[in-house]
Design a protein around this motif. Structure first.
Motif, PDB file in Angstrom:
ATOM      1  N   ARG A 195      15.827  28.738  31.947  1.00 34.91           N
ATOM      2  CA  ARG A 195      15.665  30.180  32.129  1.00 34.91           C
ATOM      3  C   ARG A 195      14.650  30.425  33.245  1.00 34.91           C
ATOM      4  NH1 ARG A 195      12.495  34.504  30.568  1.00 34.91           N
ATOM      5  NH2 ARG A 195      11.001  33.126  29.525  1.00 34.91           N
ATOM      6  N   ILE A 196      15.042  31.182  34.235  1.00 38.68           N
ATOM      7  CA  ILE A 196      14.157  31.490  35.356  1.00 38.68           C
ATOM      8  C   ILE A 196      13.104  32.486  34.890  1.00 38.68           C
ATOM      9  CG2 ILE A 196      14.015  32.452  37.688  1.00 38.68           C
ATOM     10  CD1 ILE A 196      16.887  31.519  38.133  1.00 38.68           C
ATOM     11  N   SER A 197      11.856  32.056  34.882  1.00 41.48           N
ATOM     12  CA  SER A 197      10.766  32.899  34.389  1.00 41.48           C
ATOM     13  C   SER A 197      10.177  33.778  35.474  1.00 41.48           C
ATOM     14  CB  SER A 197       9.657  32.026  33.785  1.00 41.48           C
ATOM     15  OG  SER A 197      10.153  31.247  32.722  1.00 41.48           O
ATOM     16  N   ALA A 198      10.307  33.358  36.720  1.00 33.79           N
ATOM     17  CA  ALA A 198       9.769  34.148  37.833  1.00 33.79           C
ATOM     18  C   ALA A 198      10.699  34.000  39.027  1.00 33.79           C
ATOM     19  CB  ALA A 198       8.363  33.699  38.193  1.00 33.79           C
ATOM     20  N   PHE A 199      10.878  35.088  39.741  1.00 32.59           N
ATOM     21  CA  PHE A 199      11.774  35.111  40.901  1.00 32.59           C
ATOM     22  C   PHE A 199      11.117  35.955  41.993  1.00 32.59           C
ATOM     23  CE2 PHE A 199      15.125  37.187  43.374  1.00 32.59           C
ATOM     24  CZ  PHE A 199      15.865  36.092  43.799  1.00 32.59           C
ATOM     25  N   LEU A 200      11.068  35.401  43.185  1.00 34.24           N
ATOM     26  CA  LEU A 200      10.390  36.084  44.276  1.00 34.24           C
ATOM     27  C   LEU A 200      11.120  35.828  45.584  1.00 34.24           C
ATOM     28  CD1 LEU A 200       7.859  37.773  45.093  1.00 34.24           C
ATOM     29  CD2 LEU A 200       6.697  35.594  45.528  1.00 34.24           C
ATOM     30  N   VAL A 201      11.338  36.885  46.349  1.00 35.98           N
ATOM     31  CA  VAL A 201      11.903  36.775  47.694  1.00 35.98           C
ATOM     32  C   VAL A 201      10.751  36.818  48.682  1.00 35.98           C
ATOM     33  CG1 VAL A 201      13.493  37.748  49.388  1.00 35.98           C
ATOM     34  CG2 VAL A 201      13.992  37.965  46.943  1.00 35.98           C
ATOM     35  N   GLU A 202      10.609  35.771  49.482  1.00 36.76           N
ATOM     36  CA  GLU A 202       9.507  35.681  50.439  1.00 36.76           C
ATOM     37  C   GLU A 202      10.063  35.766  51.847  1.00 36.76           C
ATOM     38  OE1 GLU A 202       7.836  31.936  49.264  1.00 36.76           O
ATOM     39  OE2 GLU A 202       6.392  32.909  47.942  1.00 36.76           O
ATOM     40  N   GLN A 203       9.609  36.752  52.584  1.00 36.46           N
ATOM     41  CA  GLN A 203      10.117  36.975  53.939  1.00 36.46           C
ATOM     42  C   GLN A 203       8.958  37.099  54.906  1.00 36.46           C
ATOM     43  OE1 GLN A 203      12.955  40.139  54.209  1.00 36.46           O
ATOM     44  NE2 GLN A 203      13.522  39.652  56.316  1.00 36.46           N
ATOM     45  N   SER A 204       9.011  36.315  55.975  1.00 39.00           N
ATOM     46  CA  SER A 204       7.933  36.336  56.954  1.00 39.00           C
ATOM     47  C   SER A 204       7.961  37.643  57.746  1.00 39.00           C
ATOM     48  CB  SER A 204       8.065  35.155  57.913  1.00 39.00           C
ATOM     49  OG  SER A 204       7.895  33.943  57.240  1.00 39.00           O
ATOM     50  N   HIS A 205       6.799  38.029  58.194  1.00 36.12           N
ATOM     51  CA  HIS A 205       6.669  39.227  59.004  1.00 36.12           C
ATOM     52  C   HIS A 205       5.478  39.048  59.924  1.00 36.12           C
ATOM     53  CE1 HIS A 205       4.220  39.805  55.342  1.00 36.12           C
ATOM     54  NE2 HIS A 205       3.328  40.282  56.186  1.00 36.12           N
ATOM     55  N   LYS A 206       5.403  39.877  60.914  1.00 40.01           N
ATOM     56  CA  LYS A 206       4.266  39.833  61.828  1.00 40.01           C
ATOM     57  C   LYS A 206       3.020  40.267  61.075  1.00 40.01           C
ATOM     58  CE  LYS A 206       2.509  41.652  66.205  1.00 40.01           C
ATOM     59  NZ  LYS A 206       2.777  42.542  67.362  1.00 40.01           N
ATOM     60  N   PRO A 207       1.988  39.424  61.015  1.00 43.82           N
ATOM     61  CA  PRO A 207       0.793  39.775  60.242  1.00 43.82           C
ATOM     62  C   PRO A 207       0.052  40.956  60.846  1.00 43.82           C
ATOM     63  CG  PRO A 207       0.408  37.812  61.545  1.00 43.82           C
ATOM     64  CD  PRO A 207       1.872  38.124  61.678  1.00 43.82           C
ATOM     65  N   SER A 255      14.248  28.745  59.901  1.00 44.11           N
ATOM     66  CA  SER A 255      14.980  28.604  58.641  1.00 44.11           C
ATOM     67  C   SER A 255      14.150  29.020  57.440  1.00 44.11           C
ATOM     68  CB  SER A 255      15.444  27.155  58.465  1.00 44.11           C
ATOM     69  OG  SER A 255      14.335  26.293  58.300  1.00 44.11           O
ATOM     70  N   SER A 256      12.818  29.047  57.589  1.00 46.44           N
ATOM     71  CA  SER A 256      11.959  29.378  56.453  1.00 46.44           C
ATOM     72  C   SER A 256      11.449  30.819  56.494  1.00 46.44           C
ATOM     73  CB  SER A 256      10.767  28.415  56.400  1.00 46.44           C
ATOM     74  OG  SER A 256       9.992  28.502  57.578  1.00 46.44           O
ATOM     75  N   ARG A 257      12.003  31.634  57.365  1.00 49.42           N
ATOM     76  CA  ARG A 257      11.547  33.033  57.418  1.00 49.42           C
ATOM     77  C   ARG A 257      11.963  33.813  56.176  1.00 49.42           C
ATOM     78  NH1 ARG A 257       9.137  33.991  62.039  1.00 49.42           N
ATOM     79  NH2 ARG A 257       9.767  32.916  63.959  1.00 49.42           N
ATOM     80  N   LEU A 258      13.013  33.379  55.519  1.00 50.97           N
ATOM     81  CA  LEU A 258      13.460  34.023  54.280  1.00 50.97           C
ATOM     82  C   LEU A 258      13.719  32.926  53.252  1.00 50.97           C
ATOM     83  CD1 LEU A 258      14.433  36.557  52.698  1.00 50.97           C
ATOM     84  CD2 LEU A 258      16.723  36.052  53.557  1.00 50.97           C
ATOM     85  N   THR A 259      12.972  32.932  52.170  1.00 52.53           N
ATOM     86  CA  THR A 259      13.139  31.934  51.117  1.00 52.53           C
ATOM     87  C   THR A 259      13.093  32.605  49.752  1.00 52.53           C
ATOM     88  OG1 THR A 259      10.767  31.450  50.979  1.00 52.53           O
ATOM     89  CG2 THR A 259      12.059  30.157  52.548  1.00 52.53           C
ATOM     90  N   TYR A 260      13.619  31.900  48.760  1.00 58.54           N
ATOM     91  CA  TYR A 260      13.612  32.373  47.382  1.00 58.54           C
ATOM     92  C   TYR A 260      12.781  31.405  46.545  1.00 58.54           C
ATOM     93  CZ  TYR A 260      17.539  35.267  48.906  1.00 58.54           C
ATOM     94  OH  TYR A 260      18.341  36.172  49.574  1.00 58.54           O
ATOM     95  N   LEU A 261      11.860  31.949  45.774  1.00 57.86           N
ATOM     96  CA  LEU A 261      11.021  31.133  44.909  1.00 57.86           C
ATOM     97  C   LEU A 261      11.466  31.316  43.459  1.00 57.86           C
ATOM     98  CD1 LEU A 261       8.582  29.235  44.659  1.00 57.86           C
ATOM     99  CD2 LEU A 261       7.159  31.262  44.321  1.00 57.86           C
ATOM    100  N   LEU A 262      11.882  30.209  42.834  1.00 63.61           N
ATOM    101  CA  LEU A 262      12.291  30.207  41.436  1.00 63.61           C
ATOM    102  C   LEU A 262      11.251  29.423  40.637  1.00 63.61           C
ATOM    103  CD1 LEU A 262      16.031  29.141  41.941  1.00 63.61           C
ATOM    104  CD2 LEU A 262      15.053  31.433  42.169  1.00 63.61           C
ATOM    105  N   ALA A 263      10.914  29.910  39.473  1.00 63.70           N
ATOM    106  CA  ALA A 263       9.951  29.217  38.621  1.00 63.70           C
ATOM    107  C   ALA A 263      10.477  29.214  37.184  1.00 63.70           C
ATOM    108  CB  ALA A 263       8.579  29.879  38.682  1.00 63.70           C
ATOM    109  N   TYR A 264      10.258  28.102  36.491  1.00 58.79           N
ATOM    110  CA  TYR A 264      10.713  27.990  35.109  1.00 58.79           C
ATOM    111  C   TYR A 264       9.812  27.030  34.343  1.00 58.79           C
ATOM    112  CZ  TYR A 264      12.769  23.449  36.365  1.00 58.79           C
ATOM    113  OH  TYR A 264      12.953  22.155  36.783  1.00 58.79           O
ATOM    114  N   TYR A 265       9.778  27.194  33.027  1.00 53.17           N
ATOM    115  CA  TYR A 265       9.084  26.277  32.131  1.00 53.17           C
ATOM    116  C   TYR A 265      10.121  25.316  31.555  1.00 53.17           C
ATOM    117  CZ  TYR A 265       5.147  29.515  32.368  1.00 53.17           C
ATOM    118  OH  TYR A 265       4.106  30.300  32.816  1.00 53.17           O
ATOM    119  N   PRO A 266      10.051  24.034  31.887  1.00 50.95           N
ATOM    120  CA  PRO A 266      11.076  23.090  31.415  1.00 50.95           C
ATOM    121  C   PRO A 266      11.138  23.041  29.897  1.00 50.95           C
ATOM    122  CG  PRO A 266       9.692  22.088  33.109  1.00 50.95           C
ATOM    123  CD  PRO A 266       9.032  23.371  32.728  1.00 50.95           C
TER     124      PRO A 266
END
Length: 574
Positions: A73-85, A378-389
């Protein structure tokens, strides 16, 4: 407004050193501390369509993840997108911090380029450096790049920046290094001995038995191989230690992190060519454990490694110039090509690092500049999935991870698993060892945020006295319940170093106090604050601060040049 906040940092809440009981020991275990350990596995996923473009519109429901074949079960989901700081006001001159949000400028994706002079021949370093220069000359506004080098020690040339001119200037002072570690760690091939061994054959004219000459020749080869194994072991250890130090430095940096390792690497299985040909493996080495240690440290901070072979295109027509090959295929082609082991048995190492951390290996290509650009884009847009095994026994077994997306025609890039290793319990000895390692580390640790305000004493004439004020972020400090109160256990170390890295004088403080509910609320709002007077030791040119949360063993560190605190006319009298 941000600048005002920094200026008032030590004014809003007064410094109260009486709260803490200063002690001399590095480690003091607090009785009755309650520690709750949870194992959260984080997987960073890059999703591209059939044209290699990022897929931006996925949701948590589009992903499924399995651990050893068991759905999670995915406990946390995050879309990470780079931008100009966004532009951030500079920290006032007398304030120093290791807070990564300020260093990274809030950009989710950051990239470290590590130029490896320990595992790379001089001529290959020169070509690779020119490729990195070409990349930096075309740096884009949204790129956040740091430059590091590795020789006998790890050096930061420049921390994260989008300033192409500043990065190029930092690289201009680094021309590579002409070390002999690679040559010293190469084993002699018994079937094709080096030229110097031929001189042993001349002994046969004076020695009755040719067998004696052959035995002497073999003894010399074996002795050289034993020495080569020692140097290879040292190379691997120094490389892995450097990768772990980089991981600790980037621990507090949020978002996707890339490590582009421009290197000839080292063999995963040293001596594999002799073993596959039915030869002796007695002087061989297997470095799987060392690679696993580095991979776990990188995965722990969400850092993917991208090995890029500094040697460029080699003479094998079977290799693809677009991407590398599998480890097994690399070894098979090495046999057919009859390449020396030190040229071809590095490919599996690069593949293994990339596979274990979710990166990609680039070898047998001349376009190092293009490889770096591909990694960042290729890493400007990534998805972070987290789960407790679920149902996981933390016995060190490797767990295979599978991620799928309910979208046809997409390609996924992510790490292939993790080692279910339980964190060993902290002891005073291991705690002191880790603390000493943090003091000597070439990079700042960022697990705990630390701010130091250093003010030289205003007295007539030269003065070597400095007033130091500390602020430690309360979000990084464990509050352990003890009855009706909350225990705080924090260690602070200050070491003065000389020009050649010699430790001159150190001091350690243990902050050990309890908070009731009212004091706990104030503490969470204000953080841990402390002040002390310091007399600079003659010839001290750098101060090293290390702070540790004793319950969790998290650490933060910071190095400050003395020249940025005390005016030059005062340091001249030292």
């Amino acid at each position: 407004m941000r600048r005002t906040t920094w200026l008032l940092l030590f004014v809003l809440v007064p410094v109260r050193p009486a709260v803490a009981r200063s002690q001399s020991s590095h480690m003091q275990k607090a009785p009755g501390v309650v520690q709750v350990t949870t194992h959260l596995v984080q997987v960073n996923v890059i999703v591209r369509d059939r044209h290699g473009q990022p897929v931006p519109d996925l949701t948590q429901d589009d992903f499924t993840i399995t651990d050893e074949g068991e759905p999670q079960r995915i406990s946390a989901f995050l879309v990470e997108q780079s931008h100009k700081p966004a532009a951030i006001p500079p920290v006032p001159p007398d304030f120093f911090t290791n807070i990564p949000e300020r260093q990274a400028g809030g950009s989710p994706a950051v990239t470290v380029i590590l130029l490896d002079g320990l595992n790379t021949q001089w001529e290959d370093q020169v070509r690779a450096r020119q490729q990195v220069i070409k990349f930096l000359q075309q740096l884009q506004p949204g790129d956040r790049v740091g430059l590091y080098t590795l020789g006998t020690r790890l050096v930061m040339l420049h921390d994260f920046s989008s300033d192409s001119a500043a990065l190029l200037q930092a690289l201009a002072h680094h021309l590579g290094r002409a070390g002999n570690e690679v040559e010293s760690s190469q084993a002699d091939d018994t079937n094709n001995p080096p030229e110097w061994v031929d001189t042993v054959g001349d002994l046969s004219t004076d020695i009755p038995s040719q067998a004696v000459a052959s035995a002497i020749q073999q003894w010399l080869i074996d002795a050289t191989n034993v020495e080569a194994k020692y140097y290879m072991d040292q190379r691997v250890k120094m490389t892995v230690d450097a990768l772990v130090a980089i991981a600790e430095h980037l621990r507090g940096v949020p978002g996707r992190k890339n490590l582009i390792w421009v290197s000839s690497a080292f063999p995963l299985l040293r001596g594999m060519d002799r073993l596959m040909q039915g030869g002796d493996f007695s002087t061989g080495s297997v470095y799987q454990a060392e690679v696993s240690r580095a991979a776990e440290a990188l995965n722990d901070v969400n850092l993917a490694i991208y090995p890029v072979d500094a040697r460029g295109l080699m003479a094998d027509p079977n290799f693809s110039v677009q991407r590398g090959t599998s480890s097994y295929a690399a070894y098979r082609r090495m046999q057919r090509m009859r390449l020396p082991a030190h040229l071809a048995d590095n490919f599996p190492t690069m593949d293994e690092f990339a596979r274990r951390t979710g990166g990609q290996a680039f070898y047998n290509i001349n376009d190092i500049q293009g490889a770096i650009r591909q990694v960042i884009d290729s890493s400007r847009l990534t998805y972070l999935l987290a789960y407790y095994p679920t149902n996981t026994v933390w016995n060190g077994k490797f767990h295979k991870i599978k991620v799928k997306v309910d979208r046809p025609g997409v390609r996924l890039q992510y790490r292939d698993g993790y080692s279910a290793v339980a964190e060993p319990p902290a002891t005073p000895r291991t705690g002191a060892q880790k603390l000493d390692a943090a003091v000597l580390s070439p990079l700042d640790a960022t697990s705990m945020s630390l701010v130091v305000k250093a003010t030289p004493e205003k007295v007539a004439g030269a003065s070597r006295n400095v007033i130091l004020q500390y602020w430690i972020d309360p979000r990084n400090i464990t509050l352990s319940p003890e009855g009706k109160k909350w225990a705080v256990r924090v260690t602070l170390v200050l070491e003065q170093f000389g020009p050649r890295g010699t430790a001159l004088k150190g001091v350690s403080h243990n902050f050990d106090f309890d908070l009731d509910d009212a004091a706990r609320k104030k503490f969470l709002a204000a953080g841990l604050r402390y002040s002390e007077a310091l007399t600079l030791v003659p010839n001290a040119d750098r101060l090293r601060f290390v702070v540790r949360d004793d319950a969790s063993q998290r650490m933060g560190s910071l190095s400050v040049p003395v020249g940025r605190i005390v005016p030059s006319q005062q340091t001249a009298t030292q």
